[in-house]
Design a protein around this motif. Sequence first.
Motif, PDB file in Angstrom:
ATOM      1  N   THR A 138      59.053  12.637  24.569  1.00 29.58           N
ATOM      2  CA  THR A 138      58.940  11.644  23.496  1.00 29.58           C
ATOM      3  C   THR A 138      60.041  11.790  22.446  1.00 29.58           C
ATOM      4  O   THR A 138      60.679  10.779  22.089  1.00 29.58           O
ATOM      5  CB  THR A 138      57.548  11.731  22.837  1.00 29.58           C
ATOM      6  OG1 THR A 138      56.559  11.558  23.849  1.00 29.58           O
ATOM      7  CG2 THR A 138      57.377  10.669  21.772  1.00 29.58           C
ATOM      8  N   PRO A 139      60.343  12.977  21.935  1.00 30.72           N
ATOM      9  CA  PRO A 139      61.453  13.063  20.958  1.00 30.72           C
ATOM     10  C   PRO A 139      62.801  12.673  21.566  1.00 30.72           C
ATOM     11  O   PRO A 139      63.635  12.062  20.901  1.00 30.72           O
ATOM     12  CB  PRO A 139      61.457  14.532  20.538  1.00 30.72           C
ATOM     13  CG  PRO A 139      60.130  15.061  20.903  1.00 30.72           C
ATOM     14  CD  PRO A 139      59.655  14.257  22.064  1.00 30.72           C
ATOM     15  N   LEU A 140      63.009  12.983  22.821  1.00 30.56           N
ATOM     16  CA  LEU A 140      64.260  12.628  23.481  1.00 30.56           C
ATOM     17  C   LEU A 140      64.412  11.104  23.572  1.00 30.56           C
ATOM     18  O   LEU A 140      65.490  10.556  23.306  1.00 30.56           O
ATOM     19  CB  LEU A 140      64.312  13.258  24.877  1.00 30.56           C
ATOM     20  CG  LEU A 140      65.548  12.956  25.708  1.00 30.56           C
ATOM     21  CD1 LEU A 140      66.785  13.537  25.036  1.00 30.56           C
ATOM     22  CD2 LEU A 140      65.396  13.488  27.108  1.00 30.56           C
ATOM     23  N   ILE A 141      63.337  10.414  23.928  1.00 34.18           N
ATOM     24  CA  ILE A 141      63.375   8.954  24.014  1.00 34.18           C
ATOM     25  C   ILE A 141      63.621   8.356  22.638  1.00 34.18           C
ATOM     26  O   ILE A 141      64.399   7.406  22.488  1.00 34.18           O
ATOM     27  CB  ILE A 141      62.071   8.430  24.638  1.00 34.18           C
ATOM     28  CG1 ILE A 141      61.996   8.861  26.108  1.00 34.18           C
ATOM     29  CG2 ILE A 141      61.990   6.909  24.533  1.00 34.18           C
ATOM     30  CD1 ILE A 141      60.676   8.568  26.768  1.00 34.18           C
ATOM     31  N   ASP A 142      62.994   8.902  21.596  1.00 35.92           N
ATOM     32  CA  ASP A 142      63.197   8.395  20.235  1.00 35.92           C
ATOM     33  C   ASP A 142      64.656   8.532  19.807  1.00 35.92           C
ATOM     34  O   ASP A 142      65.244   7.600  19.236  1.00 35.92           O
ATOM     35  CB  ASP A 142      62.300   9.134  19.244  1.00 35.92           C
ATOM     36  CG  ASP A 142      60.828   8.798  19.424  1.00 35.92           C
ATOM     37  OD1 ASP A 142      60.552   7.790  20.121  1.00 35.92           O
ATOM     38  OD2 ASP A 142      59.977   9.518  18.886  1.00 35.92           O
ATOM     39  N   VAL A 143      65.258   9.663  20.088  1.00 37.15           N
ATOM     40  CA  VAL A 143      66.662   9.874  19.723  1.00 37.15           C
ATOM     41  C   VAL A 143      67.559   8.918  20.493  1.00 37.15           C
ATOM     42  O   VAL A 143      68.499   8.340  19.939  1.00 37.15           O
ATOM     43  CB  VAL A 143      67.070  11.346  19.975  1.00 37.15           C
ATOM     44  CG1 VAL A 143      68.578  11.536  19.869  1.00 37.15           C
ATOM     45  CG2 VAL A 143      66.357  12.272  19.004  1.00 37.15           C
ATOM     46  N   MET A 144      67.270   8.702  21.781  1.00 36.27           N
ATOM     47  CA  MET A 144      68.086   7.793  22.586  1.00 36.27           C
ATOM     48  C   MET A 144      67.974   6.348  22.072  1.00 36.27           C
ATOM     49  O   MET A 144      68.972   5.623  22.034  1.00 36.27           O
ATOM     50  CB  MET A 144      67.662   7.859  24.054  1.00 36.27           C
ATOM     51  CG  MET A 144      67.970   9.196  24.710  1.00 36.27           C
ATOM     52  SD  MET A 144      69.713   9.629  24.641  1.00 36.27           S
ATOM     53  CE  MET A 144      70.377   8.434  25.734  1.00 36.27           C
ATOM     54  N   LEU A 145      66.794   5.931  21.655  1.00 40.56           N
ATOM     55  CA  LEU A 145      66.633   4.581  21.117  1.00 40.56           C
ATOM     56  C   LEU A 145      67.398   4.407  19.808  1.00 40.56           C
ATOM     57  O   LEU A 145      68.026   3.379  19.571  1.00 40.56           O
ATOM     58  CB  LEU A 145      65.153   4.260  20.922  1.00 40.56           C
ATOM     59  CG  LEU A 145      64.364   3.979  22.196  1.00 40.56           C
ATOM     60  CD1 LEU A 145      62.882   3.815  21.871  1.00 40.56           C
ATOM     61  CD2 LEU A 145      64.886   2.759  22.912  1.00 40.56           C
ATOM     62  N   VAL A 146      67.364   5.411  18.951  1.00 42.54           N
ATOM     63  CA  VAL A 146      68.114   5.339  17.693  1.00 42.54           C
ATOM     64  C   VAL A 146      69.612   5.266  17.979  1.00 42.54           C
ATOM     65  O   VAL A 146      70.337   4.462  17.370  1.00 42.54           O
ATOM     66  CB  VAL A 146      67.779   6.549  16.787  1.00 42.54           C
ATOM     67  CG1 VAL A 146      68.738   6.646  15.624  1.00 42.54           C
ATOM     68  CG2 VAL A 146      66.347   6.452  16.299  1.00 42.54           C
ATOM     69  N   LEU A 147      70.097   6.050  18.913  1.00 35.27           N
ATOM     70  CA  LEU A 147      71.513   6.006  19.271  1.00 35.27           C
ATOM     71  C   LEU A 147      71.894   4.649  19.876  1.00 35.27           C
ATOM     72  O   LEU A 147      72.974   4.118  19.594  1.00 35.27           O
ATOM     73  CB  LEU A 147      71.854   7.136  20.246  1.00 35.27           C
ATOM     74  CG  LEU A 147      71.859   8.543  19.646  1.00 35.27           C
ATOM     75  CD1 LEU A 147      72.062   9.574  20.747  1.00 35.27           C
ATOM     76  CD2 LEU A 147      72.931   8.658  18.589  1.00 35.27           C
ATOM     77  N   LEU A 148      71.025   4.073  20.689  1.00 36.97           N
ATOM     78  CA  LEU A 148      71.291   2.770  21.287  1.00 36.97           C
ATOM     79  C   LEU A 148      71.377   1.691  20.208  1.00 36.97           C
ATOM     80  O   LEU A 148      72.293   0.854  20.220  1.00 36.97           O
ATOM     81  CB  LEU A 148      70.197   2.419  22.302  1.00 36.97           C
ATOM     82  CG  LEU A 148      70.324   1.065  22.984  1.00 36.97           C
ATOM     83  CD1 LEU A 148      71.583   1.023  23.832  1.00 36.97           C
ATOM     84  CD2 LEU A 148      69.090   0.768  23.802  1.00 36.97           C
ATOM     85  N   ILE A 149      70.470   1.693  19.256  1.00 38.06           N
ATOM     86  CA  ILE A 149      70.497   0.711  18.173  1.00 38.06           C
ATOM     87  C   ILE A 149      71.761   0.875  17.331  1.00 38.06           C
ATOM     88  O   ILE A 149      72.409  -0.109  16.972  1.00 38.06           O
ATOM     89  CB  ILE A 149      69.221   0.825  17.308  1.00 38.06           C
ATOM     90  CG1 ILE A 149      68.019   0.355  18.125  1.00 38.06           C
ATOM     91  CG2 ILE A 149      69.347   0.028  16.019  1.00 38.06           C
ATOM     92  CD1 ILE A 149      66.690   0.621  17.480  1.00 38.06           C
ATOM     93  N   MET A 150      72.145   2.110  17.041  1.00 34.68           N
ATOM     94  CA  MET A 150      73.383   2.337  16.269  1.00 34.68           C
ATOM     95  C   MET A 150      74.603   1.843  17.048  1.00 34.68           C
ATOM     96  O   MET A 150      75.525   1.275  16.472  1.00 34.68           O
ATOM     97  CB  MET A 150      73.525   3.824  15.921  1.00 34.68           C
ATOM     98  CG  MET A 150      72.511   4.293  14.890  1.00 34.68           C
ATOM     99  SD  MET A 150      72.563   6.048  14.555  1.00 34.68           S
ATOM    100  CE  MET A 150      74.231   6.268  14.034  1.00 34.68           C
TER     101      MET A 150
END
Length: 146
Positions: A19-31
């Motif tokens: 779950t934390p890995l997916i959250d970080v990947m989503l934030v990076l994708l949005i940026m």
Amino acid sequence: MAMSGGSDDGEPMMEMNTTPLIDVMLVLLIMFIITIPVQTHAVKIDLPQDSPPQDVVVEPVKNKLIVDTNDTISWNGTPVSQAQLAGILAQTRNMDPEPELQFQPDARARYQIVDEVLVVIKRSGVTKLGFVGNEQYGSFQKAPGK
């Protein structure tokens, strides 16, 4: 990485919490999406202008515009398209004095075509417009002998 509690048999689970890995990947994708410059692709093309036909005669006093039962638009007897009609009306608008436009739609012509022609006339700014042949739209006729 945290270890979660085991199952009923008491052994520990050895799976990673993603779950934390997916959250970080989503934030990076949005940026990444936000920082991409907007792509503007434009293809410059010179489109041909629909000019009035060469055999169209513009009378200095009055001109007749007819829409017949086949939805053909005629300017003084010469068939024209709506784009050509706009050019002709612009030409008549620049004449001094402006000639009268007599509009005669056939009673069996489609309403949509007549309406589109009226829109072209309105947009052209014609100030001298007359409707011809309105008697064909009468809802009743006199009975013989009355």
